[in-house]
Design a protein around this motif. Sequence first.
Motif, PDB file in Angstrom:
ATOM      1  N   TYR A   1       0.823  -1.204   0.000  1.00 35.33           N
ATOM      2  CA  TYR A   1       0.000   0.000   0.000  1.00 35.33           C
ATOM      3  C   TYR A   1       0.863   1.263   0.000  1.00 35.33           C
ATOM      4  CZ  TYR A   1      -2.400   3.892   2.273  1.00 35.33           C
ATOM      5  OH  TYR A   1      -2.858   5.145   2.602  1.00 35.33           O
ATOM      6  N   VAL A   2       1.877   1.313   0.868  1.00 31.55           N
ATOM      7  CA  VAL A   2       2.722   2.501   0.959  1.00 31.55           C
ATOM      8  C   VAL A   2       3.482   2.715  -0.349  1.00 31.55           C
ATOM      9  CG1 VAL A   2       4.717   3.527   2.128  1.00 31.55           C
ATOM     10  CG2 VAL A   2       2.908   2.444   3.463  1.00 31.55           C
ATOM     11  N   CYS A   3       3.948   1.637  -0.952  1.00 35.59           N
ATOM     12  CA  CYS A   3       4.622   1.742  -2.247  1.00 35.59           C
ATOM     13  C   CYS A   3       3.694   2.391  -3.276  1.00 35.59           C
ATOM     14  CB  CYS A   3       5.062   0.362  -2.721  1.00 35.59           C
ATOM     15  SG  CYS A   3       5.847   0.348  -4.347  1.00 35.59           S
ATOM     16  N   GLN A   4       2.445   1.921  -3.340  1.00 39.20           N
ATOM     17  CA  GLN A   4       1.478   2.505  -4.279  1.00 39.20           C
ATOM     18  C   GLN A   4       1.264   3.983  -4.020  1.00 39.20           C
ATOM     19  OE1 GLN A   4      -1.401  -1.303  -4.252  1.00 39.20           O
ATOM     20  NE2 GLN A   4      -2.343   0.493  -5.147  1.00 39.20           N
ATOM     21  N   GLU A   5       1.106   4.343  -2.752  1.00 37.54           N
ATOM     22  CA  GLU A   5       0.823   5.740  -2.417  1.00 37.54           C
ATOM     23  C   GLU A   5       2.018   6.649  -2.725  1.00 37.54           C
ATOM     24  OE1 GLU A   5      -2.345   7.110  -0.707  1.00 37.54           O
ATOM     25  OE2 GLU A   5      -2.698   5.480  -2.119  1.00 37.54           O
ATOM     26  N   LEU A   6       3.222   6.184  -2.419  1.00 36.08           N
ATOM     27  CA  LEU A   6       4.402   7.001  -2.704  1.00 36.08           C
ATOM     28  C   LEU A   6       4.549   7.249  -4.196  1.00 36.08           C
ATOM     29  CD1 LEU A   6       7.067   5.491  -0.257  1.00 36.08           C
ATOM     30  CD2 LEU A   6       5.839   7.666  -0.019  1.00 36.08           C
ATOM     31  N   GLU A   7       4.170   6.261  -5.004  1.00 37.99           N
ATOM     32  CA  GLU A   7       4.338   6.411  -6.444  1.00 37.99           C
ATOM     33  C   GLU A   7       3.270   7.321  -7.068  1.00 37.99           C
ATOM     34  OE1 GLU A   7       5.198   2.719  -8.504  1.00 37.99           O
ATOM     35  OE2 GLU A   7       7.276   3.107  -7.943  1.00 37.99           O
ATOM     36  N   THR A   8       2.272   7.715  -6.289  1.00 36.94           N
ATOM     37  CA  THR A   8       1.311   8.700  -6.792  1.00 36.94           C
ATOM     38  C   THR A   8       1.828  10.131  -6.638  1.00 36.94           C
ATOM     39  OG1 THR A   8       0.133   8.994  -4.688  1.00 36.94           O
ATOM     40  CG2 THR A   8      -0.603   7.190  -6.118  1.00 36.94           C
ATOM     41  N   VAL A   9       2.895  10.298  -5.849  1.00 33.96           N
ATOM     42  CA  VAL A   9       3.428  11.646  -5.594  1.00 33.96           C
ATOM     43  C   VAL A   9       4.312  12.060  -6.762  1.00 33.96           C
ATOM     44  CG1 VAL A   9       4.796  13.078  -4.046  1.00 33.96           C
ATOM     45  CG2 VAL A   9       3.346  11.250  -3.106  1.00 33.96           C
ATOM     46  N   PRO A  10       3.985  13.130  -7.464  1.00 30.74           N
ATOM     47  CA  PRO A  10       4.774  13.551  -8.638  1.00 30.74           C
ATOM     48  C   PRO A  10       6.229  13.822  -8.284  1.00 30.74           C
ATOM     49  CG  PRO A  10       2.683  14.746  -8.533  1.00 30.74           C
ATOM     50  CD  PRO A  10       2.824  14.024  -7.230  1.00 30.74           C
ATOM     51  N   GLY A  11       7.126  13.341  -9.115  1.00 30.45           N
ATOM     52  CA  GLY A  11       8.537  13.662  -8.966  1.00 30.45           C
ATOM     53  C   GLY A  11       9.252  12.959  -7.838  1.00 30.45           C
ATOM     54  N   LEU A  12       8.650  11.936  -7.256  1.00 30.19           N
ATOM     55  CA  LEU A  12       9.260  11.235  -6.134  1.00 30.19           C
ATOM     56  C   LEU A  12       9.884   9.927  -6.618  1.00 30.19           C
ATOM     57  CD1 LEU A  12       9.311  12.013  -3.086  1.00 30.19           C
ATOM     58  CD2 LEU A  12       7.525  10.303  -2.734  1.00 30.19           C
ATOM     59  N   GLY A  13      11.188   9.787  -6.478  1.00 30.74           N
ATOM     60  CA  GLY A  13      11.855   8.532  -6.786  1.00 30.74           C
ATOM     61  C   GLY A  13      11.844   7.642  -5.561  1.00 30.74           C
ATOM     62  N   VAL A  14      11.455   6.376  -5.711  1.00 35.94           N
ATOM     63  CA  VAL A  14      11.256   5.492  -4.564  1.00 35.94           C
ATOM     64  C   VAL A  14      12.224   4.313  -4.630  1.00 35.94           C
ATOM     65  CG1 VAL A  14       9.587   4.099  -3.279  1.00 35.94           C
ATOM     66  CG2 VAL A  14       8.822   6.165  -4.477  1.00 35.94           C
ATOM     67  N   TYR A  15      12.953   4.093  -3.531  1.00 36.18           N
ATOM     68  CA  TYR A  15      13.904   2.992  -3.399  1.00 36.18           C
ATOM     69  C   TYR A  15      13.779   2.439  -1.981  1.00 36.18           C
ATOM     70  CZ  TYR A  15      15.896   5.179  -7.574  1.00 36.18           C
ATOM     71  OH  TYR A  15      16.065   5.714  -8.823  1.00 36.18           O
ATOM     72  N   TYR A  16      14.656   1.508  -1.603  1.00 41.40           N
ATOM     73  CA  TYR A  16      14.776   1.120  -0.208  1.00 41.40           C
ATOM     74  C   TYR A  16      16.246   1.093   0.160  1.00 41.40           C
ATOM     75  CZ  TYR A  16      16.187  -3.799  -1.082  1.00 41.40           C
ATOM     76  OH  TYR A  16      16.857  -4.931  -1.465  1.00 41.40           O
ATOM     77  N   TYR A  17      16.540   1.133   1.461  1.00 42.71           N
ATOM     78  CA  TYR A  17      17.922   1.257   1.924  1.00 42.71           C
ATOM     79  C   TYR A  17      18.311   0.076   2.802  1.00 42.71           C
ATOM     80  CZ  TYR A  17      21.743   2.635   5.043  1.00 42.71           C
ATOM     81  OH  TYR A  17      22.902   2.653   5.773  1.00 42.71           O
TER      82      TYR A  17
END
Length: 438
Positions: free
Chosen positions: A341-357
């Motif tokens: 769910y959080v992955c889906q929501e983060l990817e709706t935010v324009p211009g946000l690159g999503v990774y994990y650490y």
Amino acid sequence: MYRTAVEKLYEWKKSKRRKPLIIEGARQVGKTWLMKEFGRLAYADTVYINFDSNPRMAELFASDLDVGRLVRGLELYSGKKIDPDGTLLIFDEVQEVPRALSSLKYFYEDAPQYHIVCAGSLLGIALHGGTSFPVGKVDFLKLRPLSFKEFLNATGRERFAELLASRDFGMIASFRQTYIEALRQYYFVGGMPEAVQTFADDGDYDEVRAVQSRILEAYEQDFSKHAPGELVPRIRMIWNSIPSQLSRENKKFVYGLVREGGRAREYETAIMWLCDCGLVRRIGRVTAPGLPLKAYEDLKAFKLFVVDVGLLGCMTGLHKSVLLGGNALFSEFKGALTEQYVCQELETVPGLGVYYYTNDRSSCEVDFVADDGEQVIPVEVKAEINLKAKSLKTYIEKYRPSLAVRTSMADYKREGVLVDLPLYAIEEISALDRAGDL
């Protein structure tokens, strides 16, 4: 059903540098509906062309791509006069006639006055498979399943969506149970438009599952119909392994879970195929939170998430009583659903690159790190209200970020750089500044 992507389409229409627009997204995320609805709302008329099993259109575009000739052919086919200013041209399943994709160059260069939007269920496969169309001559828009706020709007809770957007967290906390109940519903229903509409119409969870099962069956049929024959078994194995991959504690994708002794070289193309058609999201690992995060990506380590949280639940056979009522045996997989769910929501935010650490020793892992172009925001995900986050604390001490987010079912709170952001408000991460203020 309101989709926020409509606002992007209005911006596209008004742009002085407008190019033909390609809408990308998985099958059944609502691309056709969105294009037709935008035509209805924003134009005097719409000419809709479906290129799937359409020999007449294949013939029209097989000859020269002179725009004047193409427009006359489209007018004859549709029985409508195409007004450059007042007509929206819709090319659906456009990947079925690659020459139609190529024609977009000539519409842009020779007749930019025409308004053209295109989509296709497997368009990503076509674009990455060598189909000829010129880079720089088209605009792109990604369409994803409905976000949680869109789900609230679609299910008659528009004012609660507005309250989230206002970020009045004092008021939001007063209605936390409403949000938590809606979020659990969203975990089950997900954001596929037909599933959401079914739930909005009659609230029948069993009907929702039936819709989701049909969608998954259509995806399976696409594997056999469109993927290279030798690749199909590997695609199925990757796809079917994702729930078990996500149920692991660190959720890093492990080829050995697909097949004992499995190696990357056997499955890389299958993963790329699933990503290209929008069914899978690949979230890469970084070992240092530098800007841009893409420069620090470890290409060998990643997590795979599916297109929609509701479909993930359907793939596992998760019963509504387990998710909505609570069950101790469900506690492990609840974390998987929450990260999805959080992955889906983060990817709706324009211009946000999503990774994990993770650090080099993998002794410290942060569920997501997000790059907004100016800062790297670590995001720790908790399924309930447990706020213990040892790895996030270690990360903060080492890297001293200006902002760190812990998202759970707990209320909003700020302590220095650390912000507790409710899961149902995670999309508002874009409104947090470097000091954690809203």
